[in-house]
Write an enzyme that holds these catalytic residues in place. Structure first.
Site, PDB file in Angstrom:
ATOM      1  N   ASP A  83       0.766  -1.287   0.061  1.00  0.00           N
ATOM      2  CA  ASP A  83      -0.107  -0.066   0.028  1.00  0.00           C
ATOM      3  C   ASP A  83       0.927   1.377   0.105  1.00  0.00           C
ATOM      4  O   ASP A  83       0.502   2.259   0.794  1.00  0.00           O
ATOM      5  CB  ASP A  83      -1.111   0.168   1.273  1.00  0.00           C
ATOM      6  CG  ASP A  83      -1.905  -1.308   1.262  1.00  0.00           C
ATOM      7  OD1 ASP A  83      -2.504  -1.542   0.135  1.00  0.00           O
ATOM      8  OD2 ASP A  83      -1.795  -1.860   2.357  1.00  0.00           O
ATOM      9  N   LYS A 141       2.329   2.245  -5.010  1.00  0.00           N
ATOM     10  CA  LYS A 141       3.096   1.707  -6.403  1.00  0.00           C
ATOM     11  C   LYS A 141       2.262   1.873  -7.551  1.00  0.00           C
ATOM     12  O   LYS A 141       2.980   2.083  -8.819  1.00  0.00           O
ATOM     13  CB  LYS A 141       3.557   0.140  -5.979  1.00  0.00           C
ATOM     14  CG  LYS A 141       4.304   0.051  -5.079  1.00  0.00           C
ATOM     15  CD  LYS A 141       4.783  -1.634  -4.832  1.00  0.00           C
ATOM     16  CE  LYS A 141       3.366  -2.493  -4.576  1.00  0.00           C
ATOM     17  NZ  LYS A 141       2.967  -2.102  -3.196  1.00  0.00           N
ATOM     18  N   GLY A 193      -3.792  -4.745  -4.807  1.00  0.00           N
ATOM     19  CA  GLY A 193      -4.716  -3.938  -5.576  1.00  0.00           C
ATOM     20  C   GLY A 193      -3.866  -2.637  -5.844  1.00  0.00           C
ATOM     21  O   GLY A 193      -3.138  -1.971  -4.868  1.00  0.00           O
ATOM     22  N   HIS A 194      -3.724  -2.098  -7.082  1.00  0.00           N
ATOM     23  CA  HIS A 194      -3.158  -0.784  -7.341  1.00  0.00           C
ATOM     24  C   HIS A 194      -4.061   0.229  -7.729  1.00  0.00           C
ATOM     25  O   HIS A 194      -4.731   0.013  -8.744  1.00  0.00           O
ATOM     26  CB  HIS A 194      -1.976  -1.245  -8.638  1.00  0.00           C
ATOM     27  CG  HIS A 194      -0.743  -1.919  -8.210  1.00  0.00           C
ATOM     28  ND1 HIS A 194       0.145  -2.347  -8.887  1.00  0.00           N
ATOM     29  CD2 HIS A 194      -0.222  -2.123  -6.915  1.00  0.00           C
ATOM     30  CE1 HIS A 194       1.038  -2.996  -8.089  1.00  0.00           C
ATOM     31  NE2 HIS A 194       0.792  -2.708  -6.730  1.00  0.00           N
ATOM     32  N   GLN A 254       2.288  -6.234  -3.284  1.00  0.00           N
ATOM     33  CA  GLN A 254       2.429  -5.977  -1.816  1.00  0.00           C
ATOM     34  C   GLN A 254       3.605  -5.265  -1.432  1.00  0.00           C
ATOM     35  O   GLN A 254       4.012  -4.183  -2.126  1.00  0.00           O
ATOM     36  CB  GLN A 254       2.597  -7.483  -1.318  1.00  0.00           C
ATOM     37  CG  GLN A 254       1.237  -8.121  -1.397  1.00  0.00           C
ATOM     38  CD  GLN A 254       0.950  -9.219  -2.464  1.00  0.00           C
ATOM     39  OE1 GLN A 254       1.972  -9.598  -3.032  1.00  0.00           O
ATOM     40  NE2 GLN A 254      -0.455  -9.717  -2.593  1.00  0.00           N
ATOM     41  N   PRO A 271      -9.197  -0.939   6.845  1.00  0.00           N
ATOM     42  CA  PRO A 271      -8.609   0.122   7.290  1.00  0.00           C
ATOM     43  C   PRO A 271      -7.312  -0.225   7.344  1.00  0.00           C
ATOM     44  O   PRO A 271      -6.995  -1.301   7.948  1.00  0.00           O
ATOM     45  CB  PRO A 271      -9.479   0.733   8.518  1.00  0.00           C
ATOM     46  CG  PRO A 271     -10.092  -0.476   9.117  1.00  0.00           C
ATOM     47  CD  PRO A 271     -10.475  -1.290   7.748  1.00  0.00           C
ATOM     48  N   LYS A 330       3.121  10.068  -0.601  1.00  0.00           N
ATOM     49  CA  LYS A 330       2.243  10.740   0.704  1.00  0.00           C
ATOM     50  C   LYS A 330       2.859  11.654   1.447  1.00  0.00           C
ATOM     51  O   LYS A 330       2.738  11.637   2.684  1.00  0.00           O
ATOM     52  CB  LYS A 330       1.438   9.749   1.323  1.00  0.00           C
ATOM     53  CG  LYS A 330       0.501   9.064   0.380  1.00  0.00           C
ATOM     54  CD  LYS A 330      -0.319   8.410   1.381  1.00  0.00           C
ATOM     55  CE  LYS A 330      -1.486   7.619   0.386  1.00  0.00           C
ATOM     56  NZ  LYS A 330      -2.623   7.065   1.039  1.00  0.00           N
TER      57      LYS A 330
END
Length: 426
Positions: free
Chosen positions: A14, A17, A41-42, A225, A305, A332
């Protein structure tokens, strides 16, 4: 100039990527998935529109990249077909550009049922899998029992091999896990239909990659991952079932170490984790809640979450070394804009040496180094000269601690919200 670039997560996944793969895929002739399954999931945001990909390489949103799924990926045929059809419904051409290794292990309904039954049986010790059959499919691969996609596309081979798999899994489900059996005939019918639909997309992925390499083409390897979830080097047993580190590229795509020119490690400016398992810098306070809120920390695949905490430079340095990281992309950074103080874990107390498993990780207590927050907004910045001085100091200190350079910053979810100090493709 780098010709082959690997993108890997350096934390617990997460890290963002998908966006970076999407950005660099515009420079690539091929984008390759080499491990994992549809538990990953991307999330990509292009022109304000969000797309979540699970198995199909992120290069599918470009105009030219060949999208390849290597033999190291476990494929749930129903999930892959659903993903293909979903993209096609949005006007994205997929099938002519997608090449799938027929050697990919197949995830069947019995794997999914077994995955869920195992998690239930663990109770409070549950690993936190997504229940999508990833682990059981890799188990069957290692035991040489599992079917490959090639088997699904060959009716005679499918009939010859599938019964043994169904019998074995139903024995485990009913006799060991006290769960309901699966319908073997339904699984067989579904597998035959799915194999027929996928067969036109089968490709010699390894052969294509070596041909592209010889022709001087640009190749992007897309990891799923994160490195701390690696089956060998992560927080075992709270890990995934594949090698998420750089070694997975070689085994999962069939290339050699000399075929990799650059390894880009994706790292959040803080840390997150989904599901169970040790997390030394986890925050259960107002700072952690603010990270989650500002970072919109929910799993792309599961919606679960994410747990949040300060950046762990001890673990990150280890992953930098294991992966031979050429440069980092910090994502981020803007989430930390709201903090008056930012912290970096620089050491562990309570353990001798680097933790080798969950038991040791659970005893690791973080030793923090505090740095001042920055008075400025980094969201959407594209110019390094406009970064706040304190943010630059934070990044400089991180480089010193992990002994690797920061080559990129992601400053927002949009494709063009980046500061590029050195482009991986040169």
């Amino acid at each position: 100039m780098a010709q082959s670039v690997v993108i890997l997560g350096t934390q617990w996944g997460d890290e963002g990527k998908g966006k970076i793969v999407d950005l660099l895929a515009h420079e690539a002739d091929a984008v390759v998935r080499f491990q994992g399954g549809h538990n990953a999931g991307h999330t990509l945001v292009v022109g304000g529109r969000k797309t979540v990909l699970h198995v199909i390489p992120s290069g599918v949103l470009t105009d030219r990249a060949r999208c390849l799924i290597g033999n190291g990926v476990v494929v749930a045929p129903h999930a892959l077909i659903e993903e293909i059809r979903g993209l096609e419904a949005n006007g994205i051409e997929v099938r002519p550009r997608l090449g799938i290794s027929p050697a990919c292990p197949a995830i069947l309904g019995c794997h999914e049922a077994l995955d869920r039954a195992k998690e239930r049986s663990r109770g409070k010790k549950a690993i936190g899998t997504t229940g999508r059959g990833i682990g059981p499919a890799y188990e069957d691969k290692a035991s040489r029992l599992g079917l490959r996609l090639a088997d699904l596309a060959d009716p005679a081979r499918l009939a010859d091999k599938l019964d043994a798999v169904i019998d074995y899994h139903n024995f485990l489900l009913t006799r060991y896990y006290d769960a309901d059996p699966v319908d073997g005939q339904q699984i067989a019918d579904d597998a035959a239909r799915q194999g027929e639909e996928l067969k036109p997309m089968f490709a010699d992925v390894t052969g294509e990659l070596h041909d592209l390499r010889r022709a001087g083409r640009a190749i992007l390897f897309e990891g799923a991952q994160g490195s701390l979830l690696d089956i060998d080097h992560g927080t075992y047993p709270f890990v995934t079932s594949s090698n998420t580190t750089v070694g997975g590229v070689m085994t999962g795509a069939g290339v050699g170490p000399g075929d990799i020119d650059y390894v880009l490690g994706i790292t959040k400016a803080y840390a997150t984790r989904v599901g169970s398992g040790p997390f030394p810098t986890e925050l259960d306070d107002a700072d952690g809640r603010m990270m989650a809120e500002r970072g919109v920390e929910f799993g792309a695949t599961t919606g679960r979450p994410r747990r949040c905490g300060w950046l762990d430079a001890v673990a990150l340095k280890r992953m930098v070394r294991i992966n031979g990281i050429t440069g980092l992309c910090i994502t981020k950074l803007d989430v930390l804009d709201a903090f008056d103080r930012v912290r970096i874990c620089v050491d562990y107390e309570g353990v001798d040496g680097f933790p080798v498993g969950a038991e040791e990780w659970s005893r690791a207590r973080p030793v923090y180094e505090d740095m001042p927050g920055w008075d400025g907004d980094t969201q959407g910045l594209t110019d390094a000269d406009k970064l706040p001085a304190a943010a630059c100091a934070y990044l400089d200190r991180l480089e010193e601690l992990i002994e690797a350079p920061v080559h990129m910053l992601s400053t927002g979810p949009e494709r063009d919200a980046n500061v590029i100090l050195r482009h991986p493709f040169g």
